[in-house]
Design a protein around this motif. Structure first.
Motif, mmCIF file in Angstrom:
data_model
loop_
_atom_site.group_PDB
_atom_site.id
_atom_site.type_symbol
_atom_site.label_atom_id
_atom_site.label_comp_id
_atom_site.label_asym_id
_atom_site.label_seq_id
_atom_site.Cartn_x
_atom_site.Cartn_y
_atom_site.Cartn_z
ATOM 1 N N ASP A 1 0.881 -1.187 -0.063
ATOM 2 C CA ASP A 1 -0.030 -0.003 0.055
ATOM 3 C C ASP A 1 1.026 1.120 -0.002
ATOM 4 O OD1 ASP A 1 0.950 -0.406 2.578
ATOM 5 O OD2 ASP A 1 -0.636 0.459 3.525
ATOM 6 N N LEU A 2 2.289 1.033 -0.244
ATOM 7 C CA LEU A 2 3.241 2.270 -0.156
ATOM 8 C C LEU A 2 3.350 3.115 -1.393
ATOM 9 C CD1 LEU A 2 5.764 0.446 2.328
ATOM 10 C CD2 LEU A 2 3.759 1.916 3.152
ATOM 11 N N CYS A 3 2.885 2.577 -2.494
ATOM 12 C CA CYS A 3 3.340 3.051 -3.775
ATOM 13 C C CYS A 3 2.172 2.834 -4.774
ATOM 14 C CB CYS A 3 4.502 2.487 -4.060
ATOM 15 S SG CYS A 3 4.982 2.879 -5.895
ATOM 16 N N GLU A 4 1.626 3.930 -5.090
ATOM 17 C CA GLU A 4 0.318 3.828 -6.160
ATOM 18 C C GLU A 4 0.634 4.793 -7.014
ATOM 19 O OE1 GLU A 4 -3.449 4.268 -4.554
ATOM 20 O OE2 GLU A 4 -2.951 3.047 -2.448
ATOM 21 N N LEU A 5 0.100 4.506 -8.457
ATOM 22 C CA LEU A 5 -0.398 5.438 -9.407
ATOM 23 C C LEU A 5 -1.762 5.471 -9.579
ATOM 24 C CD1 LEU A 5 0.550 7.227 -11.951
ATOM 25 C CD2 LEU A 5 0.451 4.973 -13.228
ATOM 26 N N TYR A 6 -2.389 6.886 -9.797
ATOM 27 C CA TYR A 6 -3.693 7.245 -9.923
ATOM 28 C C TYR A 6 -3.794 8.034 -11.202
ATOM 29 C CZ TYR A 6 -8.474 9.193 -9.431
ATOM 30 O OH TYR A 6 -9.614 9.683 -9.840
ATOM 31 N N GLU A 7 -4.708 7.502 -11.944
ATOM 32 C CA GLU A 7 -4.874 8.170 -13.499
ATOM 33 C C GLU A 7 -6.104 8.917 -13.601
ATOM 34 O OE1 GLU A 7 -4.261 5.255 -16.522
ATOM 35 O OE2 GLU A 7 -2.288 4.538 -15.664
ATOM 36 N N GLY A 8 -6.186 10.193 -13.448
ATOM 37 C CA GLY A 8 -7.098 10.980 -13.782
ATOM 38 C C GLY A 8 -7.848 10.837 -15.192
ATOM 39 N N SER A 9 -8.948 11.174 -15.443
ATOM 40 C CA SER A 9 -9.648 10.810 -16.638
ATOM 41 C C SER A 9 -9.406 11.864 -17.721
ATOM 42 C CB SER A 9 -11.206 10.781 -16.694
ATOM 43 O OG SER A 9 -11.768 12.076 -16.125
ATOM 44 N N GLY A 10 -8.663 13.206 -17.194
ATOM 45 C CA GLY A 10 -8.594 14.258 -18.094
ATOM 46 C C GLY A 10 -7.011 14.757 -18.282
ATOM 47 N N GLY A 11 -6.702 15.855 -18.471
ATOM 48 C CA GLY A 11 -5.406 16.429 -18.782
ATOM 49 C C GLY A 11 -4.537 16.715 -17.890
ATOM 50 N N HIS A 12 -3.688 17.902 -17.983
ATOM 51 C CA HIS A 12 -2.775 18.232 -16.856
ATOM 52 C C HIS A 12 -3.636 19.325 -15.934
ATOM 53 C CE1 HIS A 12 1.205 19.124 -15.891
ATOM 54 N NE2 HIS A 12 0.856 20.457 -15.568
ATOM 55 N N ARG A 13 -3.994 18.511 -14.788
ATOM 56 C CA ARG A 13 -4.668 19.253 -13.592
ATOM 57 C C ARG A 13 -4.377 18.404 -12.303
ATOM 58 N NH1 ARG A 13 -10.633 17.670 -13.283
ATOM 59 N NH2 ARG A 13 -10.221 17.431 -11.361
ATOM 60 N N TYR A 14 -5.070 19.020 -11.461
ATOM 61 C CA TYR A 14 -5.061 18.123 -10.046
ATOM 62 C C TYR A 14 -6.272 17.244 -10.057
ATOM 63 C CZ TYR A 14 -3.921 17.624 -4.960
ATOM 64 O OH TYR A 14 -3.589 17.395 -3.804
ATOM 65 N N TYR A 15 -5.913 15.991 -9.339
ATOM 66 C CA TYR A 15 -7.069 14.961 -9.099
ATOM 67 C C TYR A 15 -7.125 14.776 -7.860
ATOM 68 C CZ TYR A 15 -6.807 14.833 -14.018
ATOM 69 O OH TYR A 15 -6.951 15.156 -15.629
ATOM 70 N N LYS A 16 -8.020 15.329 -7.014
ATOM 71 C CA LYS A 16 -8.192 15.338 -5.642
ATOM 72 C C LYS A 16 -8.786 13.940 -5.090
ATOM 73 C CE LYS A 16 -12.424 17.686 -4.587
ATOM 74 N NZ LYS A 16 -13.165 18.803 -4.088
ATOM 75 N N GLU A 17 -9.476 13.071 -5.856
ATOM 76 C CA GLU A 17 -10.394 11.942 -5.498
ATOM 77 C C GLU A 17 -9.471 11.067 -4.728
ATOM 78 O OE1 GLU A 17 -13.313 8.741 -7.294
ATOM 79 O OE2 GLU A 17 -11.940 9.591 -8.660
ATOM 80 N N ARG A 18 -8.307 10.602 -5.217
ATOM 81 C CA ARG A 18 -7.671 9.595 -4.434
ATOM 82 C C ARG A 18 -6.472 10.375 -3.301
ATOM 83 N NH1 ARG A 18 -7.234 5.799 -1.502
ATOM 84 N NH2 ARG A 18 -5.453 4.384 -1.423
ATOM 85 N N VAL A 19 -6.299 11.506 -3.391
ATOM 86 C CA VAL A 19 -5.231 12.242 -2.818
ATOM 87 C C VAL A 19 -5.427 12.146 -1.292
ATOM 88 C CG1 VAL A 19 -4.151 14.068 -2.132
ATOM 89 C CG2 VAL A 19 -4.551 13.734 -4.526
ATOM 90 N N TRP A 20 -6.560 12.420 -0.910
ATOM 91 C CA TRP A 20 -7.029 12.678 0.542
ATOM 92 C C TRP A 20 -6.984 11.212 1.409
ATOM 93 C CZ3 TRP A 20 -4.730 16.570 1.819
ATOM 94 C CH2 TRP A 20 -4.546 17.788 0.796
ATOM 95 N N PRO A 21 -7.786 10.313 0.919
ATOM 96 C CA PRO A 21 -7.779 8.936 1.419
ATOM 97 C C PRO A 21 -6.749 8.276 1.239
ATOM 98 C CG PRO A 21 -9.690 9.390 -0.224
ATOM 99 C CD PRO A 21 -8.683 10.299 -0.423
ATOM 100 N N PHE A 22 -5.802 8.428 0.614
ATOM 101 C CA PHE A 22 -4.307 7.836 0.646
ATOM 102 C C PHE A 22 -3.558 8.901 1.786
ATOM 103 C CE2 PHE A 22 0.183 7.850 -0.489
ATOM 104 C CZ PHE A 22 0.504 6.689 -0.743
ATOM 105 N N ILE A 23 -3.545 9.920 1.757
ATOM 106 C CA ILE A 23 -2.833 10.661 3.009
ATOM 107 C C ILE A 23 -3.306 10.221 4.214
ATOM 108 C CG2 ILE A 23 -2.500 12.971 3.957
ATOM 109 C CD1 ILE A 23 -2.054 13.878 1.037
ATOM 110 N N ARG A 24 -4.595 10.196 4.326
ATOM 111 C CA ARG A 24 -5.452 10.074 5.712
ATOM 112 C C ARG A 24 -5.161 8.591 5.992
ATOM 113 N NH1 ARG A 24 -10.709 9.743 3.780
ATOM 114 N NH2 ARG A 24 -10.600 11.782 3.306
#
Length: 358
Positions: free
Chosen positions: A330-353
């Motif tokens: 669970d230490l290393c992940e790649l999250y792929e957002g559906s669009g272009g060059h931008r921030y994708y918060k969906e996975r960020v905060w669950p991962f940090i939490r």
């Protein structure tokens, strides 16, 4: 009379040139050499020191270690659910870092800390804290989920949102408020002439901000995450690689291979470190973060950090993490957002939490 056309001229063979450079350069810290020996601690120590030297960070730490922080508060404001202080600290003699400190009103102190370096937006930290110039900037920023500091404080974390060197209050007077987005090119040219780089200077600045955070009793500096988009992803990545006080790293719209991104499409000069390919590719450098948790966030339609090269880099990073820490996946992940060059918060905060245990 014959008219010369482009076909009549022999143009510079960039592809062959790049192949030559690649084939003739052996990466000193190629991670595959350590797979058999398993001596990752020695590899990381030597690699981190060499990268710190190459970026100019080592010299900056030596020169400015005893420079007082001299914190000064410019303003304090209250917002629903949090307070916001605007502060300045010294990072080197005569040079200050302007930043906002956001503190939640509820929750249990001391709060984990999130550092949120911004990307190549002219107004820097202001967007990340939701201090928008107008409705157009608000719409554009929220569409790209770039109010990163507000997201973090809503999660219950203390947040430091700073101007990254070269932008807004850390831009030169000659560029501030003008048509240029930043002072990156001019500052990088000057840094190069003295054996420094903007990446090294920005990592140094992140370290000074952590030093300041450690003076605040409301902040738990044993739990520090760093996340930002684009240029903020660059700072997040290198800061975590070079400063082991950072617990969790989430670079957005940056992770790729150097060859498939910085050397494939045009990028700002601030991305470059002379000679870095003699040390390692981007995925080799990711091994300096291991085994601390890292989440790479990239858009599948990002034209300047192509997703295929990001996936290639991530496959190498996974091998490093699996070799260093075999018992956790669970230490290393790649999250792929559906669009272009931008921030994708969906996975960020669950991962940090999850990794803050918060």
């Amino acid at each position: 009379m014959a008219v010369n056309t482009m076909a009549d001229h022999l143009l510079f063979a960039t592809d062959h040139y790049m192949d030559n450079l690649h084939d003739q350069t052996a990466r000193e810290f190629d991670y595959t050499r350590v797979l058999k020996s398993g001596d990752w601690t020695l590899w990381q120590h030597a690699f981190r020191n060499r990268l710190a030297d190459l970026t100019g960070l080592t010299r900056m730490r030596e020169l400015y270690r005893d420079v007082p922080l001299n914190p000064r508060t410019a303003e304090v404001e209250s917002f629903p659910g949090y307070s916001r202080e605007k502060l300045y600290i010294s990072t080197e003699p005569g040079v200050e870092i302007p930043f906002y400190l956001l503190i939640p009103e509820s929750g249990t102190k001391p709060y984990p800390l999130v550092l949120t370096p911004h990307g190549h937006g002219r107004r820097g930290k202001e967007v990340y804290v939701g201090n928008f110039a107008d409705d157009g900037e608000r719409r554009e920023s929220l569409a790209g989920e770039r109010d990163v500091a507000l997201q973090a404080v809503a999660e219950g974390y203390a947040v430091i949102a700073m101007d990254v060197r070269g932008f807004w209050e850390m831009s030169r007077e000659e560029e501030f408020g003008k048509s240029k987005v930043s002072s990156c090119d001019e500052l990088q040219k000057r840094a190069f002439m003295y054996g420094r780089t903007l990446i090294g200077e920005r990592v140094h600045d992140m370290g000074r901000l952590i030093d300041y955070a450690s003076t605040r009793p409301e902040i738990d500096t044993s739990r520090i995450a760093i996340t930002g988009n684009s240029g903020g992803g660059t700072v997040s990545f290198f800061a975590a690689a070079l400063d082991e006080r950072i617990s969790v790293c989430v670079p957005s719209s940056y992770y790729c291979t150097f060859r498939g991104s910085l050397m494939h499409v045009p990028h700002c000069l601030c991305n470059f470190i002379p000679g870095v390919m003699e040390l390692g590719e981007m995925y080799d450098i990711s091994g300096l973060i291991a085994p601390r948790p890292v989440l790479f966030v990239n858009g599948v339609k990002d034209a300047i950090f192509p997703i295929e090269q990001t996936r290639e880099a991530f496959a190498h990073t996974k091998m490093i993490y699996e070799a260093i820490e075999r018992t956790r996946t669970d230490l290393c992940e790649l999250y792929e957002g559906s669009g272009g060059h931008r921030y994708y918060k969906e996975r960020v905060w669950p991962f940090i939490r999850h990794h803050f245990g918060h």
